[in-house]
Design a protein around this motif. Structure first.
Motif, PDB file in Angstrom:
ATOM      1  N   GLU A  28      46.606  45.589  93.705  1.00 37.44           N
ATOM      2  CA  GLU A  28      47.781  45.896  92.713  1.00 37.44           C
ATOM      3  C   GLU A  28      47.825  44.471  92.010  1.00 37.44           C
ATOM      4  OE1 GLU A  28      50.661  49.514  94.312  1.00 37.44           O
ATOM      5  OE2 GLU A  28      51.456  47.311  93.994  1.00 37.44           O
ATOM      6  N   SER A  29      48.121  43.781  91.731  1.00 34.86           N
ATOM      7  CA  SER A  29      48.370  42.290  90.633  1.00 34.86           C
ATOM      8  C   SER A  29      46.837  42.282  90.397  1.00 34.86           C
ATOM      9  CB  SER A  29      49.012  41.709  92.135  1.00 34.86           C
ATOM     10  OG  SER A  29      48.028  41.019  92.954  1.00 34.86           O
ATOM     11  N   ARG A  30      46.048  42.326  90.938  1.00 28.36           N
ATOM     12  CA  ARG A  30      44.467  41.336  90.796  1.00 28.36           C
ATOM     13  C   ARG A  30      44.217  42.677  89.605  1.00 28.36           C
ATOM     14  NH1 ARG A  30      40.548  44.384  93.195  1.00 28.36           N
ATOM     15  NH2 ARG A  30      40.919  44.750  95.542  1.00 28.36           N
ATOM     16  N   LEU A  31      44.571  44.095  89.757  1.00 33.38           N
ATOM     17  CA  LEU A  31      43.166  44.931  88.777  1.00 33.38           C
ATOM     18  C   LEU A  31      44.671  44.554  87.657  1.00 33.38           C
ATOM     19  CD1 LEU A  31      43.095  47.943  91.681  1.00 33.38           C
ATOM     20  CD2 LEU A  31      41.873  46.376  89.997  1.00 33.38           C
ATOM     21  N   TYR A  32      45.634  44.557  87.941  1.00 28.30           N
ATOM     22  CA  TYR A  32      46.608  44.011  86.519  1.00 28.30           C
ATOM     23  C   TYR A  32      46.003  42.986  85.743  1.00 28.30           C
ATOM     24  CZ  TYR A  32      50.863  45.292  83.187  1.00 28.30           C
ATOM     25  OH  TYR A  32      51.920  45.341  82.716  1.00 28.30           O
ATOM     26  N   ASP A  33      45.814  42.037  86.305  1.00 27.39           N
ATOM     27  CA  ASP A  33      45.511  41.365  85.499  1.00 27.39           C
ATOM     28  C   ASP A  33      44.150  41.477  84.914  1.00 27.39           C
ATOM     29  OD1 ASP A  33      48.011  39.984  86.258  1.00 27.39           O
ATOM     30  OD2 ASP A  33      46.487  38.599  87.810  1.00 27.39           O
ATOM     31  N   TRP A  34      43.695  41.958  85.905  1.00 30.27           N
ATOM     32  CA  TRP A  34      42.097  42.599  84.722  1.00 30.27           C
ATOM     33  C   TRP A  34      42.324  43.245  84.005  1.00 30.27           C
ATOM     34  CZ3 TRP A  34      38.628  46.928  86.652  1.00 30.27           C
ATOM     35  CH2 TRP A  34      37.627  46.812  86.634  1.00 30.27           C
ATOM     36  N   TRP A  35      42.620  44.240  84.386  1.00 30.62           N
ATOM     37  CA  TRP A  35      43.107  45.086  82.785  1.00 30.62           C
ATOM     38  C   TRP A  35      44.004  44.246  81.916  1.00 30.62           C
ATOM     39  CZ3 TRP A  35      46.657  48.959  86.497  1.00 30.62           C
ATOM     40  CH2 TRP A  35      45.662  50.073  87.330  1.00 30.62           C
ATOM     41  N   GLU A  36      44.717  44.306  81.972  1.00 31.93           N
ATOM     42  CA  GLU A  36      45.467  42.686  80.674  1.00 31.93           C
ATOM     43  C   GLU A  36      44.173  41.517  79.924  1.00 31.93           C
ATOM     44  OE1 GLU A  36      49.809  40.825  79.521  1.00 31.93           O
ATOM     45  OE2 GLU A  36      49.496  41.350  81.713  1.00 31.93           O
ATOM     46  N   GLN A  37      44.117  41.327  80.671  1.00 31.63           N
ATOM     47  CA  GLN A  37      42.959  40.333  80.567  1.00 31.63           C
ATOM     48  C   GLN A  37      41.745  40.593  79.759  1.00 31.63           C
ATOM     49  OE1 GLN A  37      41.864  38.429  84.206  1.00 31.63           O
ATOM     50  NE2 GLN A  37      43.625  37.197  84.643  1.00 31.63           N
ATOM     51  N   ASN A  38      41.379  42.115  80.049  1.00 38.96           N
ATOM     52  CA  ASN A  38      39.761  42.020  79.336  1.00 38.96           C
ATOM     53  C   ASN A  38      40.954  42.878  78.062  1.00 38.96           C
ATOM     54  OD1 ASN A  38      37.046  42.311  80.625  1.00 38.96           O
ATOM     55  ND2 ASN A  38      38.461  42.694  82.307  1.00 38.96           N
ATOM     56  N   GLY A  39      41.910  43.030  77.477  1.00 36.47           N
ATOM     57  CA  GLY A  39      42.489  43.887  76.110  1.00 36.47           C
ATOM     58  C   GLY A  39      42.900  45.253  76.498  1.00 36.47           C
ATOM     59  N   TRP A  40      42.336  45.941  77.963  1.00 35.66           N
ATOM     60  CA  TRP A  40      42.721  47.291  77.739  1.00 35.66           C
ATOM     61  C   TRP A  40      43.945  48.142  77.576  1.00 35.66           C
ATOM     62  CZ3 TRP A  40      39.110  46.408  82.377  1.00 35.66           C
ATOM     63  CH2 TRP A  40      37.954  46.018  81.899  1.00 35.66           C
ATOM     64  N   PHE A  41      45.426  47.112  77.653  1.00 33.52           N
ATOM     65  CA  PHE A  41      46.052  47.381  77.003  1.00 33.52           C
ATOM     66  C   PHE A  41      46.631  47.651  75.785  1.00 33.52           C
ATOM     67  CE2 PHE A  41      48.845  45.277  81.214  1.00 33.52           C
ATOM     68  CZ  PHE A  41      48.077  46.849  82.174  1.00 33.52           C
ATOM     69  N   ARG A  42      46.055  47.333  75.192  1.00 38.63           N
ATOM     70  CA  ARG A  42      46.011  46.966  74.010  1.00 38.63           C
ATOM     71  C   ARG A  42      45.149  48.074  72.620  1.00 38.63           C
ATOM     72  NH1 ARG A  42      47.135  42.414  70.892  1.00 38.63           N
ATOM     73  NH2 ARG A  42      45.941  42.707  69.345  1.00 38.63           N
ATOM     74  N   PRO A  43      45.788  48.803  71.587  1.00 39.47           N
ATOM     75  CA  PRO A  43      44.796  49.901  71.186  1.00 39.47           C
ATOM     76  C   PRO A  43      43.598  49.602  70.205  1.00 39.47           C
ATOM     77  CG  PRO A  43      47.165  48.933  69.652  1.00 39.47           C
ATOM     78  CD  PRO A  43      46.552  48.172  71.416  1.00 39.47           C
ATOM     79  N   GLU A  44      43.424  47.639  70.777  1.00 38.19           N
ATOM     80  CA  GLU A  44      42.461  47.366  69.982  1.00 38.19           C
ATOM     81  C   GLU A  44      40.867  48.148  70.282  1.00 38.19           C
ATOM     82  OE1 GLU A  44      45.888  45.449  67.857  1.00 38.19           O
ATOM     83  OE2 GLU A  44      44.913  46.232  69.709  1.00 38.19           O
TER      84      GLU A  44
END
Length: 878
Positions: free
Chosen positions: A19-35
């Motif tokens: 869970e923590s690994r995937l969450y960090d991966w998502w966030e670091q790749n900018g996938w939470f941002r609308p851009e």
């Protein structure tokens, strides 16, 4: 880009690590941002209801976070520029109380520190403890754009609050004056209705005599005798024959002998108490309204500390409850009491301190909210804003049609300070900057927390500045929140949004219910039924909790949360992992094309599961379109467990373990396709497990979080394949049930014979299914007209009859009874289906394919009925 799989999945899903690994991966790749979406993508925006900065994650937070994350992940997968704006609320009273408790432990208090030092320490406390709930929301998988995180006291939002206040003041809608408010004697501030908890408590109803001119008495009842000292009238119903002759006379306040009028008003409930009502405009909201209508004076008898003031005469200085005892004793001595009796009443208590809230006349800042309310009512009535579920529109209308001026000031230090200054000569200045010159003192009060919260959808995007975010992402799309704050927050956002931007702040309000325990009881420390979401995440992972919360309720209804269900959904996660493990194990090092094989090259089970999958996609889409997320989740779960795992995966083993390379490849492709599509559908509900599994499957794209949302294809819906498979599956179910009924050992291989009716080709081509799924070693296909074997149990499906020769195990009478019950069930279904098809409204209004499906079903039911009747006739002849 296709990804080749070169590794075997672990045996189990280690959610604690993943869970923590995937969450960090998502966030670091900018996938939470609308851009992360293309520049021309349609925007989709949700403003997170800001939790209190003081808070820790409770189960209600877990529910709203899960629902909003589901919505945002779904829209992100649909290719939209999905923005979920996170943030926290400064929570004026809650935060100030926390800091004051800390100061008390340190041997000091806010008065000793002074305002400036107190605020400095509060900001320091916020810096140390304020991020707790944000870290906890991350553990739930909340895919917010944290780069846009806001706080209601940050500079931009503070500017917006000041601008709104000044504009409303300049428009003549904000004023300062004495009015009745909810007063917390413990907190020493006015409080909102939401900060008042009302509960039924056993109290006393006090009956007494009100002296009337001429020596008469008027019987009156009250629950708060101490407020008698503030009475300015006695009121009776104009049609009450008992008291009509008193109207127009004067009465005298007991023990003070102050003269007050006796008036008539239809508000009086003739059935309550004595039917005569004492009127205390300074200490009761209903009395205040009656006082305004009859131009009664307002006599306040309480101080802000809830002690009696100079208007209470000889009772000045007493605590309100001590005064109650003393006054009643004095009235008893004076012969003015009649009786007391037990009485259940609703008592308002401070949500924070627990003390009884006192309606009190206080000089405060008020907002004339009616003009704003009119626009907010119009927006919902004309369909600019939709409330889900629709029944809450009535509640919304009722509140806004009866809205009163809003007390917006609070006697606190932590919050948005009201931009007003007082001159020693009595002038008041309200403005964006302090007035020039000497003799000015700034306002001490701050604004109600709900004032700044009401600006949340547009202030978080940069208003009053014309920012790129405001232009692109406002209005927002959905406001998801609890039904309990529809008026306190949602209505105020609508009013403020329309007034200051001329646009509704969102097009849809989605209301969830309260989370209750498994028995439907309110969750509270007193009942000992609190549910800590973090403990559940530690034990089962975030996904089972999320899935349980969504699938346990429907829009606007409370969620009864059963921890046993969370364990059940943890097993579901494990089941999905096992399905994927089976697929990847059979893939091995093999590289297969990503995508579907040609449909007409597939075997019947593959055409069936492909059709069922596309039916599921269509159903889920329809349910998402109508905000029925819980039912969508249940449908996905049922498909994966009851159809894909229990049937198709088992059926696929025949091709996977055969020497037919083409059949094996096609089956692997189908397994991967169904798994991939199901994971996409399930991702908004269970982001962690689905993402981790998807990484082990052959796929195109970087991550499941930004993969395309599935689209149903009508070309792949194959009703013929579904009908044929249902015959085979019903035969398997029937054989399984019969084996259980006759206690045939599950490991024992049996033979069976089938009178195939019109399904000979299908049964002959799929005899392997019976060997694999119900341990029938040999399925002999009988010629038409062949006599039924002796000592055989019968399974009837449409016009197919399967015989299980169970020599020595068959009780003819029991078999007749069993078949007779089955015939009765079939006849009931036939009657129901015939009735449906005879209903012209159904035939004319239902989709043609639905009507045809019922007609086909009737043919099969009638065929089954005929076969059972024939078999019963054979058995009866023995």
């Amino acid at each position: 880009m296709a990804t080749e799989i070169k590794r075997q999945m672990p045996k189990n899903f280690d959610f604690a690590e993943a869970e923590s690994r995937l969450y960090d991966w998502w966030e670091q790749n900018g996938w939470f941002r609308p851009e992360c979406a293309p520049p021309d993508a349609e925007p989709f925006t949700i403003s997170m209801p800001p939790p209190n900065v003081t808070g820790a994650l409770h189960i209600g937070h877990a529910l709203f976070s899960t629902l909003e994350d589901l919505m945002i992940r779904y829209e992100r997968m649909r290719g939209k520029a999905a923005l979920w704006v996170p943030g926290t609320d400064h929570a004026g009273i809650a935060t100030q109380l926390q800091v004051e408790k800390m100061l008390e432990k340190q041997g000091t208090n806010r008065e000793a520190l002074g305002r400036e030092e107190f605020l400095r320490r509060t900001w320091a406390w916020k810096a140390e403890y304020g991020g707790t709930i944000i870290r906890q929301l991350r553990r739930l998988g909340a895919s917010c754009d944290w780069s846009r995180e806001r706080f209601t006291l940050d500079e931009g939002l503070s500017n917006a609050v000041q601008e709104v206040f000044v504009r409303l003041y300049e428009e003549g809608l904000i004023y300062r004056g004495p009015r009745l408010v909810n007063w917390s004697p413990g907190l020493q501030t006015a409080v909102s209705d939401l900060e008042v908890e009302r509960s039924e408590e056993t109290s006393k109803l006090y009956y007494f005599k009100y002296p009337v001119e001429g020596g008469e008495f008027l019987p009156v009842a009250t629950t708060r005798p101490e407020t008698i000292l503030g009475d300015t009238a006695v009121c009776v119903h104009p049609d009450d024959d008992r008291y009509r002759h008193f109207v127009g006379k004067n009465a005298y306040v007991p023990m003070l002998n102050r003269e007050i009028p006796i008036i008539a008003d239809e508000y009086v409930d003739r059935e309550f108490g004595t039917g005569a009502l004492k009127i205390t405009p300074a200490h009761d909201f209903n009395d205040y309204r009656i006082g305004e209508q009859h131009s009664l004076p307002v006599v306040n008898v309480l101080t802000q500390k809830a002690t009696m003031n100079e208007n209470a005469g000889p009772y000045e200085g007493l605590d309100r409850f001590e005064c109650r005892k003393r006054l009643w004793a004095d009235m008893e001595t004076a012969g003015l009491t009649i009786k007391t009796e037990d009485h259940t009443m609703v008592v308002p208590r401070s949500q924070r301190g627990g003390e009884v809230i006192e309606p009190l006349i206080s000089t405060q800042w008020f907002l004339k909210i009616q003009p704003l309310a009119e626009r907010a009512l119009k927006a919902v009535r004309e369909g600019e804003i939709k409330i889900v579920p629709e029944r809450f529109e009535r509640v919304y209308y009722h509140w806004l049609e009866n809205i009163e001026d809003w007390c917006i000031s609070r006697q606190l230090w932590w919050g948005h300070r009201i931009p007003a200054w007082y001159h020693e000569d009595g002038r008041i200045h309200v403005g964006r900057t302090a007035p020039e010159g000497n003799g000015w003192t700034p306002e001490e009060d701050v604004l109600d927390t709900w004032f700044s919260s009401g600006l949340w959808p547009f202030s978080t995007l940069g208003w009053p500045e014309d920012t790129p975010d405001l232009r692109r992402y406002y209005p927002t799309d959905i406001m998801e929140t609890g039904y309990d704050i529809l008026f306190f927050w949602v209505a105020r956002m609508i009013m403020m949004g329309l007034w200051f931007t001329d646009k509704p702040p969102f097009h849809t309000v989605y209301l969830h219910g309260l989370v209750r325990d498994a028995k439907g009881r309110k969750i509270s420390k007193t009942l000992g039924n609190t549910i800590d979401p973090l403990e559940l995440i530690d034990k089962y992972g975030a996904d089972p909790l999320r899935f349980t919360l969504v699938t346990s309720g429907t829009p606007g209804n409370d969620v009864n949360l059963d921890p046993n269900r969370i364990e059940g959904e943890w097993r579901f996660v494990n089941k999905i992992w096992q399905m994927a493990n089976f697929i990847t194990a059979n893939l091995g090092e093999e590289s297969i094309p990503v995508g579907l094989p040609v449909a007409n090259e597939l075997d019947l089970p593959s055409r069936w599961i492909l059709s069922r999958l596309n039916q599921l996609i269509g159903t889920v889409q329809r349910l998402f379109d109508t905000y029925q997320y819980g039912e969508a989740g249940r449908q996905i779960r049922s498909f994966l467990w009851d159809e894909f795992a229990d049937w198709y995966i088992e059926m696929s083993k025949n091709a996977l373990y055969s020497d037919d390379a083409t059949a094996r490849t096609h089956t692997l492709q189908m397994l991967v396709h169904v798994m991939d599509t199901s994971l996409r559908l399930l991702h908004p509900f269970m982001p962690f497990a689905t993402e981790e599994i998807w990484r082990y499957l052959p796929h195109s794209g970087e991550a499941l979080i930004i993969a395309d949302w599935p689209q149903a294809s009508s070309k792949l819906i194959d009703h013929d394949a579904e009908n044929r498979m249902s015959i085979l599956m019903d035969m398997v179910r029937g054989i399984r049930a019969t084996r259980i009924e006759y206690n045939v050992d599950p490991g024992r291989k049996v033979t069976a014979q089938a009178a195939p009716g019109s399904f000979r080709d299908i049964i002959e081509a799929h005899t392997y299914l019976f060997a694999r799924l119900c341990n029938v070693a040999n399925m002999e296909i009988l010629a038409n007209g062949t006599q039924a074997p002796e000592d055989a149990a019968s399974i009837v499906v449409s016009d197919v009859t399967v015989y299980l020769p169970l020599a020595g195990m068959i009780d003819i009478e029991a078999e007749v009874e069993r078949l007779s019950k089955e015939l009765e069930r079939l006849d009931q279904q036939i009657s129901k289906t015939q009735g449906m098809l005879a209903n012209e409204q159904f035939v004319n209004r239902a989709k043609p394919e639905v009507v045809q499906r019922e007609r086909d079903r009737l043919i099969e039911l009638e065929a089954s009925s005929t076969s059972i009747r024939d078999r019963l006739a054979q058995l009866s002849s023995k």
